[in-house]
Design an enzyme around this catalytic site. Structure first.
Site, PDB file in Angstrom:
ATOM      1  CD  GLU A  50      -8.679   0.910   8.028  1.00 23.16           C
ATOM      2  OE1 GLU A  50      -8.641  -0.024   8.853  1.00 23.16           O
ATOM      3  OE2 GLU A  50      -8.060   1.971   8.188  1.00 23.16           O
ATOM      4  CG  HIS A  59      -5.801  -2.378   9.065  1.00 25.43           C
ATOM      5  ND1 HIS A  59      -5.905  -1.154   9.670  1.00 25.43           N
ATOM      6  CD2 HIS A  59      -4.458  -2.596   8.956  1.00 25.43           C
ATOM      7  CE1 HIS A  59      -4.709  -0.668   9.907  1.00 25.43           C
ATOM      8  NE2 HIS A  59      -3.811  -1.533   9.482  1.00 25.43           N
ATOM      9  CG  ASN A  87      -8.768  -1.652  12.326  1.00 22.80           C
ATOM     10  OD1 ASN A  87      -7.828  -2.283  11.833  1.00 22.80           O
ATOM     11  ND2 ASN A  87      -9.238  -0.549  11.763  1.00 22.80           N
ATOM     12  CG  ASP A  89      -0.247  -0.445   2.504  1.00 20.29           C
ATOM     13  OD1 ASP A  89       0.968  -0.224   2.628  1.00 20.29           O
ATOM     14  OD2 ASP A  89      -0.922  -0.998   3.379  1.00 20.29           O
TER      15      ASP A  89
END
Length: 241
Positions: A143, A138, A136, A67
């Protein structure tokens, strides 16, 4: 899904580096999927050391990064290209033309996503993909959401992720709110996946990824569907398994 529990960050880094080095030594033209963040820094240090000791060559290796932030050029010290250059690219004999990372400054992110996906399809599949995991759940910048994005795409970062990444910036307002990331199908196209995580802050996400239901609310849970996944964590990250 194999889970390997180590005592600390250094041992996790050594185990992850061993997987990468074995791939490159057995296949000098290997295609690697690489992450950024604090988790892989120790692994990259070991790779650089091994290269400097003439134990491995990256001359014919190709890399694809997970990314990149949108709106940061490659010279920005918070861009992921800059991170990779500081921690790996500039210290080993990777050829510039074999280094691939999404262009966060592209005028048309959709077209950049298609270009990146096509490049990976032409030169891949990735022999091994390394991942971190967010608090979280990801992976990459995929996400928690209502659905899985399969391919490379633009993503709006959650407030949790922005706050987690704020430690790298002078102030939280400087953290980009969007990124371009490989999708879950792109990640899963790798022949082997190695996820590394350390610290108690990652324990809940690891437990859900390994033992929870496969859900878009915990993107890493999709790894349960892959045929060859190794998760390397320290005792703290394993504390809720």
């Amino acid at each position: 899904m194999e889970v390997i529990i180590k005592n600390n960050y250094q041992e996790v880094s050594e185990a992850a580096a061993e997987y990468l080095l074995n791939i490159v030594k057995s296949k000098p033209t290997a295609v690697l999927g690489l992450p950024t963040g604090s988790s892989p820094i120790g692994m990259y240090k070991i790779l650089v050391s091994e290269y400097k000791n003439n134990n491995v060559s990256f001359e014919n290796v190709k890399t694809f990064n997970l990314d990149e932030y949108m709106g940061l050029d490659r010279n920005n010290d918070q861009s992921y290209y800059y991170f990779m250059n500081e921690n790996l690219y500039s210290h080993v004999n990777l050829k510039t033309e074999n280094i691939n990372i999404p262009d966060g400054m592209a005028k048309d992110i959709n077209q950049e996503s298609i270009r990146y996906e096509n490049k990976l399809k032409a030169e891949g599949p990735m022999d091994i993909m390394f991942l971190g995991i967010g608090n979280n759940g990801h992976i990459g910048f995929n996400e928690p959401d209502e659905y899985f994005e399969p391919f490379t795409h633009e993503v709006k970062l959650t407030q949790d992720t922005i706050e987690a990444n704020a430690r790298f910036f002078e102030k939280i307002e400087d953290v980009p709110t969007k990124a371009i990331t490989m999708g879950v199908k792109t990640i899963s196209s790798a022949r082997k996946i190695v996820l590394i995580a350390t610290g108690s802050a990652k324990a809940a996400a690891i437990a859900k990824a390994v033992n929870g239901k496969i859900t878009t609310k915990v993107p890493a849970s999709i790894l349960q569907m892959h045929d060859d996944v190794t998760i390397i964590i320290d005792k703290e990250a394993a504390s809720k398994l």
